[in-house]
Scaffold this motif. Structure first.
Motif, PDB file in Angstrom:
ATOM      1  N   LYS A  34       0.832  -1.210   0.000  1.00 12.22           N
ATOM      2  CA  LYS A  34       0.000   0.000   0.000  1.00 12.22           C
ATOM      3  C   LYS A  34       0.866   1.260   0.000  1.00 12.22           C
ATOM      4  CE  LYS A  34      -4.060  -2.050   2.142  1.00 12.22           C
ATOM      5  NZ  LYS A  34      -4.865  -2.194   3.360  1.00 12.22           N
ATOM      6  N   VAL A  35       1.974   1.222   0.729  1.00 13.38           N
ATOM      7  CA  VAL A  35       2.895   2.364   0.747  1.00 13.38           C
ATOM      8  C   VAL A  35       3.512   2.536  -0.636  1.00 13.38           C
ATOM      9  CG1 VAL A  35       5.000   3.330   1.744  1.00 13.38           C
ATOM     10  CG2 VAL A  35       3.406   2.094   3.200  1.00 13.38           C
ATOM     11  N   GLU A  36       3.957   1.427  -1.230  1.00 14.98           N
ATOM     12  CA  GLU A  36       4.556   1.467  -2.570  1.00 14.98           C
ATOM     13  C   GLU A  36       3.579   2.051  -3.586  1.00 14.98           C
ATOM     14  OE1 GLU A  36       7.604   0.811  -3.487  1.00 14.98           O
ATOM     15  OE2 GLU A  36       8.359  -0.125  -1.659  1.00 14.98           O
ATOM     16  N   GLU A  37       2.327   1.623  -3.515  1.00 12.81           N
ATOM     17  CA  GLU A  37       1.314   2.113  -4.456  1.00 12.81           C
ATOM     18  C   GLU A  37       1.046   3.597  -4.259  1.00 12.81           C
ATOM     19  OE1 GLU A  37      -1.973  -0.515  -3.757  1.00 12.81           O
ATOM     20  OE2 GLU A  37      -1.090  -2.134  -4.946  1.00 12.81           O
ATOM     21  N   ALA A  38       1.026   4.027  -2.993  1.00 15.08           N
ATOM     22  CA  ALA A  38       0.793   5.448  -2.704  1.00 15.08           C
ATOM     23  C   ALA A  38       1.955   6.294  -3.217  1.00 15.08           C
ATOM     24  CB  ALA A  38       0.608   5.645  -1.207  1.00 15.08           C
ATOM     25  N   ILE A  39       3.166   5.779  -3.068  1.00 13.76           N
ATOM     26  CA  ILE A  39       4.347   6.494  -3.577  1.00 13.76           C
ATOM     27  C   ILE A  39       4.277   6.579  -5.100  1.00 13.76           C
ATOM     28  CG2 ILE A  39       6.853   6.355  -3.878  1.00 13.76           C
ATOM     29  CD1 ILE A  39       6.961   5.172  -1.015  1.00 13.76           C
ATOM     30  N   ALA A  40       3.916   5.471  -5.731  1.00 16.30           N
ATOM     31  CA  ALA A  40       3.833   5.430  -7.195  1.00 16.30           C
ATOM     32  C   ALA A  40       2.760   6.371  -7.727  1.00 16.30           C
ATOM     33  CB  ALA A  40       3.541   4.001  -7.653  1.00 16.30           C
ATOM     34  N   SER A  41       1.678   6.539  -6.964  1.00 18.99           N
ATOM     35  CA  SER A  41       0.602   7.431  -7.408  1.00 18.99           C
ATOM     36  C   SER A  41       1.027   8.897  -7.352  1.00 18.99           C
ATOM     37  CB  SER A  41      -0.653   7.222  -6.553  1.00 18.99           C
ATOM     38  OG  SER A  41      -0.484   7.804  -5.275  1.00 18.99           O
ATOM     39  N   LEU A  51       2.362   5.122   5.114  1.00 22.09           N
ATOM     40  CA  LEU A  51       3.585   4.880   5.878  1.00 22.09           C
ATOM     41  C   LEU A  51       3.291   4.850   7.369  1.00 22.09           C
ATOM     42  CD1 LEU A  51       6.676   4.525   5.895  1.00 22.09           C
ATOM     43  CD2 LEU A  51       6.856   7.007   6.049  1.00 22.09           C
ATOM     44  N   LYS A  52       2.454   5.770   7.821  1.00 23.32           N
ATOM     45  CA  LYS A  52       2.082   5.822   9.234  1.00 23.32           C
ATOM     46  C   LYS A  52       1.380   4.536   9.670  1.00 23.32           C
ATOM     47  CE  LYS A  52       1.214  10.336  11.426  1.00 23.32           C
ATOM     48  NZ  LYS A  52       2.509  10.346  12.000  1.00 23.32           N
ATOM     49  N   ALA A  53       0.585   3.962   8.771  1.00 22.68           N
ATOM     50  CA  ALA A  53      -0.115   2.718   9.079  1.00 22.68           C
ATOM     51  C   ALA A  53       0.830   1.520   9.038  1.00 22.68           C
ATOM     52  CB  ALA A  53      -1.259   2.513   8.092  1.00 22.68           C
ATOM     53  N   ALA A  54       1.838   1.575   8.179  1.00 24.98           N
ATOM     54  CA  ALA A  54       2.752   0.447   8.002  1.00 24.98           C
ATOM     55  C   ALA A  54       3.797   0.348   9.118  1.00 24.98           C
ATOM     56  CB  ALA A  54       3.450   0.552   6.654  1.00 24.98           C
ATOM     57  N   GLN A  55       4.201   1.472   9.664  1.00 25.33           N
ATOM     58  CA  GLN A  55       5.274   1.459  10.659  1.00 25.33           C
ATOM     59  C   GLN A  55       4.966   0.594  11.888  1.00 25.33           C
ATOM     60  OE1 GLN A  55       5.982   5.699  10.962  1.00 25.33           O
ATOM     61  NE2 GLN A  55       7.903   5.507   9.826  1.00 25.33           N
ATOM     62  N   PRO A  56       3.783   0.702  12.498  1.00 24.55           N
ATOM     63  CA  PRO A  56       3.510  -0.175  13.649  1.00 24.55           C
ATOM     64  C   PRO A  56       3.467  -1.653  13.266  1.00 24.55           C
ATOM     65  CG  PRO A  56       1.832   1.552  13.474  1.00 24.55           C
ATOM     66  CD  PRO A  56       2.723   1.673  12.283  1.00 24.55           C
ATOM     67  N   GLU A  57       3.001  -1.946  12.062  1.00 24.26           N
ATOM     68  CA  GLU A  57       2.957  -3.339  11.603  1.00 24.26           C
ATOM     69  C   GLU A  57       4.370  -3.904  11.478  1.00 24.26           C
ATOM     70  OE1 GLU A  57       0.428  -5.439  11.202  1.00 24.26           O
ATOM     71  OE2 GLU A  57      -0.905  -3.862  11.909  1.00 24.26           O
ATOM     72  N   LEU A  58       5.268  -3.115  10.912  1.00 19.51           N
ATOM     73  CA  LEU A  58       6.663  -3.546  10.789  1.00 19.51           C
ATOM     74  C   LEU A  58       7.281  -3.758  12.175  1.00 19.51           C
ATOM     75  CD1 LEU A  58       7.749  -1.229   7.879  1.00 19.51           C
ATOM     76  CD2 LEU A  58       7.955  -3.703   7.873  1.00 19.51           C
ATOM     77  N   ALA A  59       7.035  -2.827  13.075  1.00 20.90           N
ATOM     78  CA  ALA A  59       7.585  -2.936  14.431  1.00 20.90           C
ATOM     79  C   ALA A  59       7.038  -4.174  15.132  1.00 20.90           C
ATOM     80  CB  ALA A  59       7.255  -1.679  15.234  1.00 20.90           C
ATOM     81  N   ALA A  80      10.530   5.980   4.341  1.00 19.75           N
ATOM     82  CA  ALA A  80      10.350   7.358   4.832  1.00 19.75           C
ATOM     83  C   ALA A  80      11.044   8.343   3.885  1.00 19.75           C
ATOM     84  CB  ALA A  80      10.890   7.501   6.242  1.00 19.75           C
ATOM     85  N   ALA A  81      12.231   7.989   3.425  1.00 20.12           N
ATOM     86  CA  ALA A  81      12.977   8.853   2.501  1.00 20.12           C
ATOM     87  C   ALA A  81      12.214   9.008   1.186  1.00 20.12           C
ATOM     88  CB  ALA A  81      14.358   8.284   2.255  1.00 20.12           C
ATOM     89  N   ARG A  82      11.637   7.920   0.707  1.00 15.22           N
ATOM     90  CA  ARG A  82      10.900   7.985  -0.567  1.00 15.22           C
ATOM     91  C   ARG A  82       9.604   8.780  -0.424  1.00 15.22           C
ATOM     92  NH1 ARG A  82      10.170   2.162  -2.544  1.00 15.22           N
ATOM     93  NH2 ARG A  82       9.125   3.195  -4.260  1.00 15.22           N
ATOM     94  N   VAL A  83       8.933   8.639   0.726  1.00 13.39           N
ATOM     95  CA  VAL A  83       7.713   9.419   0.980  1.00 13.39           C
ATOM     96  C   VAL A  83       8.066  10.903   1.057  1.00 13.39           C
ATOM     97  CG1 VAL A  83       5.924   9.921   2.705  1.00 13.39           C
ATOM     98  CG2 VAL A  83       6.417   7.549   2.055  1.00 13.39           C
ATOM     99  N   LYS A  84       9.176  11.208   1.710  1.00 11.53           N
ATOM    100  CA  LYS A  84       9.625  12.596   1.825  1.00 11.53           C
ATOM    101  C   LYS A  84       9.927  13.166   0.445  1.00 11.53           C
ATOM    102  CE  LYS A  84      12.936  15.309   4.459  1.00 11.53           C
ATOM    103  NZ  LYS A  84      14.093  15.255   5.376  1.00 11.53           N
ATOM    104  N   ALA A  85      10.528  12.355  -0.423  1.00 17.01           N
ATOM    105  CA  ALA A  85      10.842  12.812  -1.777  1.00 17.01           C
ATOM    106  C   ALA A  85       9.568  13.093  -2.571  1.00 17.01           C
ATOM    107  CB  ALA A  85      11.681  11.753  -2.495  1.00 17.01           C
TER     108      ALA A  85
END
Length: 89
Positions: A34-41, A51-59, A80-85
């Motif tokens: 979902k993060v990848e798709e949002a970045i691609a969009s 990203l905010k939703a994915a971070q707790p899942e990763l942790a 995070a770097a890619r979202v910032k970009a």
């Protein structure tokens, strides 16, 4: 083949653990996708929210022993770097 009662029990536990961990890994990958798709969009708000939703899942994957701590740290940092970009562009 498991012969003793203990080895039979360990085999059952191992199967159950495998199923749980597989589900956890799948859930984490879904959040990452979902993060990848949002970045691609190119939508910075959607990317940030994903990203905010994915971070707790990763942790949670780290605390449950599904993923290694450094792997998750690297993934979070790169995302995070890619979202910032995306937000900057």
């Amino acid at each position: 083949m498991a012969n003793t009662e203990q080895s039979k029990k360990r085999a059952r536990q191992s199967e159950a653990r495998y199923a749980i961990n597989k589900a956890r890994r799948s859930r984490i990958r879904t959040f990452l996708r979902k993060v990848e798709e949002a970045i691609a969009s190119g939508n910075p708000d959607a990317a940030q929210a994903a990203l905010k939703a994915a971070q707790p899942e990763l942790a949670r994957g780290v605390t449950k022993g599904v993923l290694h701590k450094n792997t998750v740290a690297r993934k979070m940092s790169r995302l995070a770097a890619r979202v910032k970009a995306v937000a900057k562009a």
